[in-house]
Design a protein around this motif. Sequence first.
Motif, mmCIF file in Angstrom:
data_model
loop_
_atom_site.group_PDB
_atom_site.id
_atom_site.type_symbol
_atom_site.label_atom_id
_atom_site.label_comp_id
_atom_site.label_asym_id
_atom_site.label_seq_id
_atom_site.Cartn_x
_atom_site.Cartn_y
_atom_site.Cartn_z
ATOM 1 N N ASP B 162 0.837 -1.201 0.000
ATOM 2 C CA ASP B 162 0.000 0.000 0.000
ATOM 3 C C ASP B 162 0.873 1.253 0.000
ATOM 4 O O ASP B 162 1.989 1.228 -0.513
ATOM 5 C CB ASP B 162 -1.039 -0.037 1.128
ATOM 6 N N TRP B 164 -0.381 3.836 -1.666
ATOM 7 C CA TRP B 164 -0.719 4.273 -3.024
ATOM 8 C C TRP B 164 -1.498 5.577 -3.053
ATOM 9 O O TRP B 164 -1.907 6.023 -4.124
ATOM 10 C CB TRP B 164 -1.515 3.166 -3.735
ATOM 11 N N GLY B 165 -1.743 6.175 -1.904
ATOM 12 C CA GLY B 165 -2.480 7.442 -1.891
ATOM 13 C C GLY B 165 -3.973 7.234 -1.704
ATOM 14 O O GLY B 165 -4.481 6.119 -1.776
ATOM 15 N N HIS B 166 -4.684 8.336 -1.460
ATOM 16 C CA HIS B 166 -6.064 8.232 -0.983
ATOM 17 C C HIS B 166 -7.039 7.779 -2.055
ATOM 18 O O HIS B 166 -8.140 7.351 -1.729
ATOM 19 C CB HIS B 166 -6.524 9.566 -0.379
ATOM 20 N N LEU B 167 -6.682 7.846 -3.351
ATOM 21 C CA LEU B 167 -7.606 7.362 -4.377
ATOM 22 C C LEU B 167 -7.366 5.896 -4.717
ATOM 23 O O LEU B 167 -8.296 5.182 -5.088
ATOM 24 C CB LEU B 167 -7.468 8.189 -5.662
ATOM 25 N N LEU B 168 -6.124 5.457 -4.641
ATOM 26 C CA LEU B 168 -5.771 4.118 -5.100
ATOM 27 C C LEU B 168 -5.616 3.136 -3.954
ATOM 28 O O LEU B 168 -5.572 1.924 -4.182
ATOM 29 C CB LEU B 168 -4.465 4.170 -5.896
ATOM 30 N N GLY B 169 -5.497 3.617 -2.723
ATOM 31 C CA GLY B 169 -5.277 2.708 -1.615
ATOM 32 C C GLY B 169 -5.182 3.470 -0.305
ATOM 33 O O GLY B 169 -6.094 4.181 0.054
ATOM 34 N N CYS B 171 -5.387 2.017 2.328
ATOM 35 C CA CYS B 171 -6.585 1.420 2.928
ATOM 36 C C CYS B 171 -6.429 1.308 4.439
ATOM 37 O O CYS B 171 -5.491 0.700 4.933
ATOM 38 C CB CYS B 171 -6.835 0.042 2.326
#
Lengths: 338, 338
Positions: B162, B164-169, B171
């Motif tokens: 992870d 990956w940033g708030h849009l891609l991950g 999580c």
Amino acid sequence: MTPGGVWVLGVDSGGSGFRVALAAVDAPARPAGGAAPGPSARPVAARAFGTPVPTGPGGIDAGWLVERLVPAARELLDRAGAGGRPGAVAVGAAGMAGLGDRLRAVLPGALRDALGVRRLALASDAVTAYAGALGRAPGTVVAAGTGLVALGTDLVRWRRADGWGHLLGDCGGGAWIGRAGLEAALRAHDGRRGGSPALLARAEALFGPVAGLPGRLYPRPDRAAVLASFAPEVARHAADDPVAAGVLARAARHIAEAAAAVHPAGGAGDVALTGGLFRLGDPLLVPLREELARQLPGARTVSAAGDPLSGALAIAAALAADAPALPREPGLLDTYGN
Amino acid sequence: MTPGGVWVLGVDSGGSGFRVALAAVDAPARPAGGAAPGPSARPVAARAFGTPVPTGPGGIDAGWLVERLVPAARELLDRAGAGGRPGAVAVGAAGMAGLGDRLRAVLPGALRDALGVRRLALASDAVTAYAGALGRAPGTVVAAGTGLVALGTDLVRWRRADGWGHLLGDCGGGAWIGRAGLEAALRAHDGRRGGSPALLARAEALFGPVAGLPGRLYPRPDRAAVLASFAPEVARHAADDPVAAGVLARAARHIAEAAAAVHPAGGAGDVALTGGLFRLGDPLLVPLREELARQLPGARTVSAAGDPLSGALAIAAALAADAPALPREPGLLDTYGN
């Protein structure tokens, strides 16, 4: 259409441009003892602009729209030999509720001065989608592309669900599905649970090595559209890939939840699906029909009769003919004129 | 520390500013027959800058950082009476892998010329978080604030999940939890399933009527931080609100999935939790410990021994002393000099 008949203009303004159409209003024969079905708008000419109306800190740029709309309207009226002034104009625009203050302030006067327009409707694009899909019948429309909104009415009031954008909602829409698919791709890359190697391969084929994906996605102003561009890949893999199928099953549940939240009490009316999302086809539509049958057992799911531009024309035709119209509500459907 | 001893500098650069610290390196006593524990860095002075290092199209702005870092380093060395040149410098920065090209091109020469630095480490902030939390032991660190990344090592190679940033991950991180909480608020507003009236009330208290939330959130460059600012509200309601508790249960599952993906094979090593997210406390930590026990039954969950700045100092101290170090890997931990 005899000379001197009634003409109306419709406008559909969205994220990829705007369209203007001219229609002749045909007064319906009133069936003996029946309700008037309302006037119908017969489109005769249209013009499309590939540039979206700019949105700035003051909202949708009304001046920019007027500069292009007025000459286009004159040209359509001239070409059709319509002469005179249109009987009514209806403008449907994305963001009308939150970003439409300048449109509401400027358009009534500008279109009266330039085109002699005395009756104007300013509608949310969800309302024009509704009018295009279901006309003036009670029910629910789910309008979905990159985003997703559900709008329902019992013809007395509107109820809206979702349409909050790709960070806050639009659950089950194109950006939502594409984002979930890319998350599954990155989970496979990381070795986290819930990963899809098939979607990872497609993400790398489309966007290059995933290590560079954040740097390519986050600086773009059209992030939601980039996410949505991956939704067809998710649909394409749903038959073979349980992770992709799971994304679409969750999307279907979210879409049905939005429809169920706004459908008229008692279940009267159809549920119409409209917009580019539903071109994903059976991988989305099969689980969606199941979810709608579960969550709204009394409602029939139908295809939209027409698009938002035809909905704008229908709203304008009703306005021109003083016919019964969809409910007025500030930000959703505002009307101006006598 | 005798005059002529070894001094090292550490830098921690993140989204809210950067910090520089000076430490004296204490050579450890080697236990008879045991492995050397490595040198320890004893911080003596530090300076904090409240402005984050700018990031442009060329990545992290190395010139901007050098202009501030060199005078600050000179001042710290002078104040400590350290004289001469530091034995090593370690810079940990957010975005080092994807945005660190100019740092890697500029810093080795610039710090050699200005401060006589001959040994330099450039590390991802996840690596300095690791070094601060677990030192040079194998294991896994979950570093989480607005975002979330898990980094594990068996001391031979790194594994990352992870981040990956708030849009891609990201999580389970702060933006993820806050976003899920706001979605639950809007679901309550719409009458959709999964809504939380309590979170709706908090969202309106903090951000005003939710109808205006998209207009206030989407234009901001710090969208992820705005989303994360709602995470404490979710935690605060978890005891009474099953929807809020469900958000944190899902976050805990995601966080444990990231840790499980990177933990050394065979389960050796601890799992350390570091970063502001874990200040949410028991509403997150209780379900997280349960998930970690389920997904990584052999690993012990510990608190971080130190922060990323102390990790940067530890990396610099090992570099200065030619001591065993964490694995080098381009973009994660690059070292320069003899």
